[in-house]
Design a protein around this motif. Sequence first.
Motif, short mmCIF file in Angstrom:
data_model
loop_
_atom_site.label_atom_id
_atom_site.label_comp_id
_atom_site.label_asym_id
_atom_site.label_seq_id
_atom_site.Cartn_x
_atom_site.Cartn_y
_atom_site.Cartn_z
N UNK A 76 -2.64 11.67 9.83
CA UNK A 76 -2.50 10.33 10.19
C UNK A 76 -1.36 9.74 9.90
N UNK A 77 -0.50 9.12 10.58
CA UNK A 77 0.82 8.67 10.38
C UNK A 77 0.35 7.28 9.80
N UNK A 78 1.56 6.82 9.01
CA UNK A 78 1.40 5.42 8.13
C UNK A 78 1.05 4.21 9.18
N UNK A 79 1.83 4.16 10.34
CA UNK A 79 1.14 3.25 11.36
C UNK A 79 -0.36 3.06 11.76
N UNK A 84 0.75 -1.17 0.04
CA UNK A 84 -0.02 -0.04 0.23
C UNK A 84 0.85 1.26 -0.08
N UNK A 85 0.50 2.11 -0.94
CA UNK A 85 1.24 3.67 -0.90
C UNK A 85 0.07 4.72 -0.71
N UNK A 86 0.66 5.67 0.06
CA UNK A 86 -0.22 6.97 0.12
C UNK A 86 0.23 7.76 -0.79
N UNK A 87 -0.42 8.26 -1.75
CA UNK A 87 0.05 9.26 -2.99
C UNK A 87 -0.19 10.59 -2.39
N UNK A 88 0.45 11.46 -3.31
CA UNK A 88 0.29 12.98 -3.29
C UNK A 88 0.42 13.65 -1.83
N UNK A 89 1.41 12.94 -1.22
CA UNK A 89 1.89 13.59 0.02
C UNK A 89 2.54 14.97 -0.01
N UNK A 104 -2.46 4.87 10.13
CA UNK A 104 -3.18 4.51 9.17
C UNK A 104 -3.37 3.04 8.82
N UNK A 105 -2.43 2.10 8.90
CA UNK A 105 -2.47 0.89 8.72
C UNK A 105 -3.33 0.16 9.72
N UNK A 106 -3.48 0.64 11.17
CA UNK A 106 -4.20 -0.16 12.09
C UNK A 106 -5.59 0.24 11.71
N UNK A 107 -5.71 1.35 11.22
CA UNK A 107 -7.14 2.10 11.14
C UNK A 107 -7.82 1.17 9.88
N UNK A 108 -7.01 0.89 8.90
CA UNK A 108 -7.43 -0.13 7.70
C UNK A 108 -7.68 -1.32 7.92
N UNK A 109 -6.74 -2.00 9.00
CA UNK A 109 -7.11 -3.27 9.54
C UNK A 109 -8.28 -3.48 10.16
N UNK A 110 -8.56 -2.58 10.97
CA UNK A 110 -9.89 -2.62 11.69
C UNK A 110 -10.93 -2.51 10.90
N UNK A 111 -10.80 -1.82 9.80
CA UNK A 111 -12.14 -1.30 8.93
C UNK A 111 -12.14 -2.74 7.94
N UNK A 112 -11.26 -3.37 7.88
CA UNK A 112 -11.23 -4.82 7.28
C UNK A 112 -11.36 -6.04 7.76
N UNK A 113 -11.82 -5.91 9.05
CA UNK A 113 -11.94 -7.04 9.90
C UNK A 113 -10.75 -7.91 10.02
N UNK A 148 1.78 -7.22 7.75
CA UNK A 148 2.79 -6.68 7.46
C UNK A 148 2.67 -5.02 7.48
N UNK A 149 1.17 -4.61 6.72
CA UNK A 149 1.17 -3.41 6.88
C UNK A 149 0.90 -2.56 8.25
N UNK A 150 0.43 -3.33 9.01
CA UNK A 150 -0.10 -2.81 10.46
C UNK A 150 1.44 -2.36 11.26
N UNK A 151 2.50 -3.00 10.75
CA UNK A 151 3.97 -2.65 11.43
C UNK A 151 4.39 -0.99 10.67
N UNK A 152 3.63 -0.64 9.87
CA UNK A 152 4.13 0.58 9.23
C UNK A 152 4.61 0.43 7.85
#
Length: 499
Positions: free
Chosen positions: A373-376, A335-340, A378-387, A393-397
Amino acid sequence: MTYSETIFAPATSVGTGAISIIRVSGPESTEIADRLITFRHGEAASSTGYSLKYGSILEESGTLDEVVAAIYRAPQSYTGEDMVEIMCHSSQYVVARLLELLGRAGARPAMPGEFTRRAFVNGKMDLSQAEAVADLIASTSESAHRLAMNQLKGNYSAKLSDIRGKLIEIASLMELELDFSDEDIEFADRDRLAALLDEAVSHIDGLCASFRDGNAIKNGVPVVIAGNVNTGKSTLLNALVGDSRAIVSDIPGTTRDTVEDTMIIDGILYRFIDTAGIRETSDKVEKMGISRTLDRISEADVIILVLDALAPLKELEKSVSSILPRLSTGQELICVRNKVDLFDAIHPEEFPVKDRSYNIFDLKYPAFGTYDIGTEDLARKLCLASDGKFPAAAVSGEIIDISALTGEGIDKLLDRLSKGRRGRFTSEEILVTNARHANALRRASESIARVRDALSGHVPTDLLSQDLREALREIGSITGEITDEEVLGEIFGRFCIGK
């Protein structure tokens, strides 16, 4: 095709260098060379192998060219036959004239791959090694070259030979039982047979599983760039390959079809595939593009999911939820967050909390996105949202902040791509690279599995033997112990003329 004939073909491209090589192979190769070339010392027919001879090709109008002929003697040659390789100047006229003279002297033009086919027929290599020759010629990266050389040296063949030897041993015991069926004698312990069959299936299935990696090395690791519309996927493709390969526009749905380009990272070829943005649409053409996107995602080894940094969290959650269900075991999601690069221009404290959609940017969403939202996190929030389905690996930043426009974070992304494969393709590990081989191995595994299952069901030995013979035929079709003219024609027909 008659192997008693002498054949010839150019082994190098004409006009691209100083020297061209014309290869001649067959029983009359040295005699034909003597008919065309006046050698300074002696004749080719009386020369020993591994020798070079200098001479001239003379015509009534004068000297056509001065050449050097390399003499090879059977069986110590590439084809296992007497061979001559004529090195002349790389003039289109000289090469065309020399080929014409060879035809008049009694040789015939070679068919595609006929030199390597003769090497196979004469026992210089097995069929899998012959196919490795084509892979070696076509290799475009260090890893593909290394894999082809590994197969050409016979490591893959040795593995198959070992498996085939075990199966022949089992089959011979079963055939022996058939010969003494009237006496009701068992020559092999069924538990021992089951263990041998399990071992054979394990080795074959391991080779089958290696096809994904082997095919990726040979043809390039497929990397799909996916995400919603206007996330910067096309800009990212251009940034990765260093060229304006894809059309970039702020109009949603600009990319209607897949766009591909390649690059080599740490000796491995990668195929980057830009795809149509995923969204609900009534446009028929765009729907077709989205359908192709979903197909490419299922076929990819790596998916780069591009998230729009200016989109609110809920939009990012929708992006993730649209991709995750389509992933399968073995695929890698980055996952990449573009336009930063646009984060620096955002000053939310200057605007009302309830409505931050002021026209600072041409934003499509009523927010400034995930700038805070920092990358770590953000990863946690997306993990929660996707059950919890979001990759661990993304949860660790491992979400990477990038700007495809300015190049920020691109090196980190490339390193992340390479890191997942670094060292995986540099060993002497045996990998299957050929779809024909993979299919034959799958069929062999299925036949052996039937034998294994039938052992405990007291199936008659003659039926078990039939399945074992089918497995042996499939493995033999890879190395060439068992094959037919149609298969050989299909394989060698893909070779270049001079090989």
